[in-house]
Design a protein around this motif. Structure first.
Motif, PDB file in Angstrom:
ATOM      1  N   LEU A  27     -71.513  71.003  72.891  1.00 14.29           N
ATOM      2  CA  LEU A  27     -70.903  72.294  72.540  1.00 14.29           C
ATOM      3  C   LEU A  27     -71.250  73.357  73.579  1.00 14.29           C
ATOM      4  CD1 LEU A  27     -71.591  72.662  68.695  1.00 14.29           C
ATOM      5  CD2 LEU A  27     -69.525  71.872  69.817  1.00 14.29           C
TER       6      LEU A  27
ATOM      7  N   ARG B  12     -69.609  80.667  57.804  1.00 13.87           N
ATOM      8  CA  ARG B  12     -70.574  81.313  58.710  1.00 13.87           C
ATOM      9  C   ARG B  12     -70.781  80.524  60.000  1.00 13.87           C
ATOM     10  NH1 ARG B  12     -72.090  86.611  57.171  1.00 13.87           N
ATOM     11  NH2 ARG B  12     -71.662  86.670  54.944  1.00 13.87           N
ATOM     12  N   SER B  13     -69.679  79.985  60.509  1.00 16.27           N
ATOM     13  CA  SER B  13     -69.784  79.236  61.764  1.00 16.27           C
ATOM     14  C   SER B  13     -69.490  80.111  62.977  1.00 16.27           C
ATOM     15  CB  SER B  13     -68.798  78.067  61.735  1.00 16.27           C
ATOM     16  OG  SER B  13     -67.469  78.559  61.642  1.00 16.27           O
ATOM     17  N   GLY B  14     -69.081  81.360  62.719  1.00 18.45           N
ATOM     18  CA  GLY B  14     -68.708  82.236  63.828  1.00 18.45           C
ATOM     19  C   GLY B  14     -67.210  82.262  64.087  1.00 18.45           C
TER      20      GLY B  14
ATOM     21  N   GLY C 164     -75.810  79.131  58.326  1.00 17.38           N
ATOM     22  CA  GLY C 164     -74.786  79.351  59.339  1.00 17.38           C
ATOM     23  C   GLY C 164     -75.192  80.437  60.330  1.00 17.38           C
TER      24      GLY C 164
ATOM     25  N   VAL D  68     -68.309  75.542  65.793  1.00 17.83           N
ATOM     26  CA  VAL D  68     -69.566  75.076  65.193  1.00 17.83           C
ATOM     27  C   VAL D  68     -70.702  75.884  65.816  1.00 17.83           C
ATOM     28  CG1 VAL D  68     -71.165  73.113  64.972  1.00 17.83           C
ATOM     29  CG2 VAL D  68     -68.697  72.727  64.779  1.00 17.83           C
ATOM     30  N   ALA D  69     -71.535  76.501  64.984  1.00 20.19           N
ATOM     31  CA  ALA D  69     -72.684  77.290  65.461  1.00 20.19           C
ATOM     32  C   ALA D  69     -72.260  78.345  66.497  1.00 20.19           C
ATOM     33  CB  ALA D  69     -73.774  76.368  66.019  1.00 20.19           C
ATOM     34  N   GLY D  70     -71.091  78.939  66.263  1.00 18.21           N
ATOM     35  CA  GLY D  70     -70.617  80.012  67.129  1.00 18.21           C
ATOM     36  C   GLY D  70     -69.943  79.534  68.399  1.00 18.21           C
ATOM     37  N   LEU D  71     -69.861  78.210  68.595  1.00 18.23           N
ATOM     38  CA  LEU D  71     -69.346  77.655  69.851  1.00 18.23           C
ATOM     39  C   LEU D  71     -68.025  76.929  69.603  1.00 18.23           C
ATOM     40  CD1 LEU D  71     -72.807  76.286  70.976  1.00 18.23           C
ATOM     41  CD2 LEU D  71     -71.661  78.287  71.936  1.00 18.23           C
TER      42      LEU D  71
ATOM     43  N   GLU E   9     -75.531  71.156  59.749  1.00 22.48           N
ATOM     44  CA  GLU E   9     -74.318  71.872  59.361  1.00 22.48           C
ATOM     45  C   GLU E   9     -74.157  71.703  57.852  1.00 22.48           C
ATOM     46  OE1 GLU E   9     -72.426  73.838  61.287  1.00 22.48           O
ATOM     47  OE2 GLU E   9     -73.980  73.426  62.761  1.00 22.48           O
TER      48      GLU E   9
ATOM     49  N   MET F  57     -64.827  74.423  70.092  1.00 21.09           N
ATOM     50  CA  MET F  57     -64.359  73.186  70.730  1.00 21.09           C
ATOM     51  C   MET F  57     -62.843  73.239  70.718  1.00 21.09           C
ATOM     52  SD  MET F  57     -66.635  70.071  69.196  1.00 21.09           S
ATOM     53  CE  MET F  57     -67.058  70.861  67.633  1.00 21.09           C
TER      54      MET F  57
ATOM     55  N   GLY G  70     -63.256  76.111  61.144  1.00 16.56           N
ATOM     56  CA  GLY G  70     -64.696  75.859  61.161  1.00 16.56           C
ATOM     57  C   GLY G  70     -65.270  76.009  59.768  1.00 16.56           C
TER      58      GLY G  70
ATOM     59  N   ALA H 164     -78.289  78.802  68.424  1.00 14.45           N
ATOM     60  CA  ALA H 164     -77.365  78.238  69.428  1.00 14.45           C
ATOM     61  C   ALA H 164     -77.169  79.215  70.581  1.00 14.45           C
ATOM     62  CB  ALA H 164     -76.025  77.887  68.776  1.00 14.45           C
TER      63      ALA H 164
ATOM     64  N   LEU I 125     -69.380  72.980  55.665  1.00 14.98           N
ATOM     65  CA  LEU I 125     -68.053  72.376  55.846  1.00 14.98           C
ATOM     66  C   LEU I 125     -67.551  71.653  54.594  1.00 14.98           C
ATOM     67  CD1 LEU I 125     -69.135  71.399  59.349  1.00 14.98           C
ATOM     68  CD2 LEU I 125     -66.911  72.450  59.030  1.00 14.98           C
TER      69      LEU I 125
ATOM     70  N   PHE J  18     -62.051  74.535  67.026  1.00 18.48           N
ATOM     71  CA  PHE J  18     -62.982  74.201  65.934  1.00 18.48           C
ATOM     72  C   PHE J  18     -64.330  74.809  66.329  1.00 18.48           C
ATOM     73  CE2 PHE J  18     -65.661  70.466  64.110  1.00 18.48           C
ATOM     74  CZ  PHE J  18     -65.788  71.076  62.873  1.00 18.48           C
TER      75      PHE J  18
ATOM     76  N   ASN K 230     -77.946  79.059  62.574  1.00 16.95           N
ATOM     77  CA  ASN K 230     -77.427  78.134  63.593  1.00 16.95           C
ATOM     78  C   ASN K 230     -76.736  78.884  64.732  1.00 16.95           C
ATOM     79  OD1 ASN K 230     -78.444  76.053  62.112  1.00 16.95           O
ATOM     80  ND2 ASN K 230     -76.471  75.248  61.419  1.00 16.95           N
ATOM     81  N   GLN K 231     -75.952  79.911  64.399  1.00 16.99           N
ATOM     82  CA  GLN K 231     -75.306  80.719  65.441  1.00 16.99           C
ATOM     83  C   GLN K 231     -76.351  81.415  66.320  1.00 16.99           C
ATOM     84  OE1 GLN K 231     -71.997  83.400  64.552  1.00 16.99           O
ATOM     85  NE2 GLN K 231     -71.909  82.530  62.496  1.00 16.99           N
TER      86      GLN K 231
END
Lengths: 177, 177, 177
Positions: free
Chosen positions: B176, C21-23, B152, C169-172, B132, C174, C18, B159, B135, C167, B155-156
């Motif tokens: 996740l 580009r974390s989604g 990013g 992360v990688a499109g997912l 990551e 939490m 997030g 994932a 952030l 939150f 990773n999406q």
């Protein structure tokens, strides 16, 4: 006779991690206050410049005046042993302690291992605050890279020795352990 | 006859993400070792400078010598296909692979899509490590900004193609997916 | 008569946080679309340079053309009140709004408190996107440090006022709250 629940309370080592201004300290203060006895605030910061002075004053105003206060930039294990006879200790924060060790040319790896080894032997609770610093882009300069490596290793080592670990985002804790 | 549980094990694609020195690689190694067969270590790093050499040596010392080792800076899909007949593959790490693709002027978006498309068709397990990097504060320079955007997006994409995704903080995994 | 479930839907305030580009935006769009009525897209970005223009165009292409669009760089509370009679509002994003307030020499702390105070009084749902910027190494320059402090305080304040916080992360996502 000490009940199992009481015994567990007396032995708690809690690590609170998160980003800058994520609400880590507020969360850690609440956890420290939840234990019986007068809480002890162990600040690793020294008021060396006005930015740091302002930050310390903000923390103190929020915390209130009913804490015992100690400034401990370097010798954390002796300070924890010396205060191990009452309420919970709040150490704020480990990242700055690591930085202090490095600036003072101390053996930070030895220091981190000694802390991890001492924590399970303490009688009164300890709440430790630390920072996540490794989730941005790789820093340009080698010094910043080695600091974030050291901080990551420290966080892993202390998390492994802790009974509980929380990751705070936007003031909200996620339980990691 | 292969049981459903065994079938699932054979087809696992696991993505492990987290910050620098968060314990991602240690976690990924444990996941890769949990599968039957001799594990394959696919390093995307090349030992181009002393800092990188030291980091590779640390990883190797921890991992032990019972791994098959491959250095694959660019052509990840062919390497996964070529090793798809035994134990789990550990790819460490995708962020460096992305950086390698960019430096080599390859089509990184096509490369990421091709990897995402290939993963579900592999027979042996794959554990992928990524970072990551988005952030922290917005980086000053445009190159760093576009790298973190690309990381990013990668990773999406990976994932979405993975069966499991874990986010590691202070050595502790959060599930996740 | 409005059922309890319907009532809850009408009052939802959802914060999606997030990294870059974390989604986050994709997730926020899905949440906003899940409410009845035509969704309203409130962009805090202004197309001031080509990098920003490209980013806005990407978001618009993904979102589709069935959204009501508003450009609101500064006066978010009046815009939310003025659109409080239909579908969900998606505010993308608060971090840029904070930056806009600072550049315009506005009282950002007052602005954040006013937004937190207004959110629970709105009738139609609001989905707010924000960024985590405090999980990297401490920035070199004081301006970047005070921006990341302000962003952290804003995120805590809005999260406390929200019904739900996620939150990504990688499109997912939490669930934090």
């Amino acid at each position: 006779m000490i009940s199992a629940a009481r015994q567990e309370t007396l032995m708690a080592v809690i690590l609170i991690t998160g980003g800058a201004r994520s609400g880590k300290s507020t969360r850690a203060e609440a956890r420290a206050r939840s234990f019986p006895g007068q809480p002890v605030y162990i600040a690793t910061a020294e008021a060396l410049d006005t930015e740091m002075e302002a930050r310390i004053a903000t923390h103190r105003a929020r915390r209130g005046t009913d804490w015992i206060e100690r400034e401990v930039p370097l010798d954390l294990v002796p300070a924890l042993v010396a205060t191990d006879d009452g309420g919970a200790r709040l150490v704020d924060c480990l990242t700055l302690w690591l930085s202090n060790l490095m600036h003072a040319q101390r053996d930070w790896e030895g220091g981190v291992k000694a802390l991890a080894g001492a924590l399970p032997r303490l009688k009164s609770p300890v709440v430790l605050v630390t920072n996540e610093v490794g989730l941005g882009i790789v820093p340009d300069n080698a010094l910043a890279r080695s600091f974030r490596d050291a901080a990551g290793i420290m966080n892993q080592t202390i998390a492994a020795a802790a009974d509980e670990v929380e990751f705070v985002v936007a003031g909200l804790p996620m339980k990691l352990k």
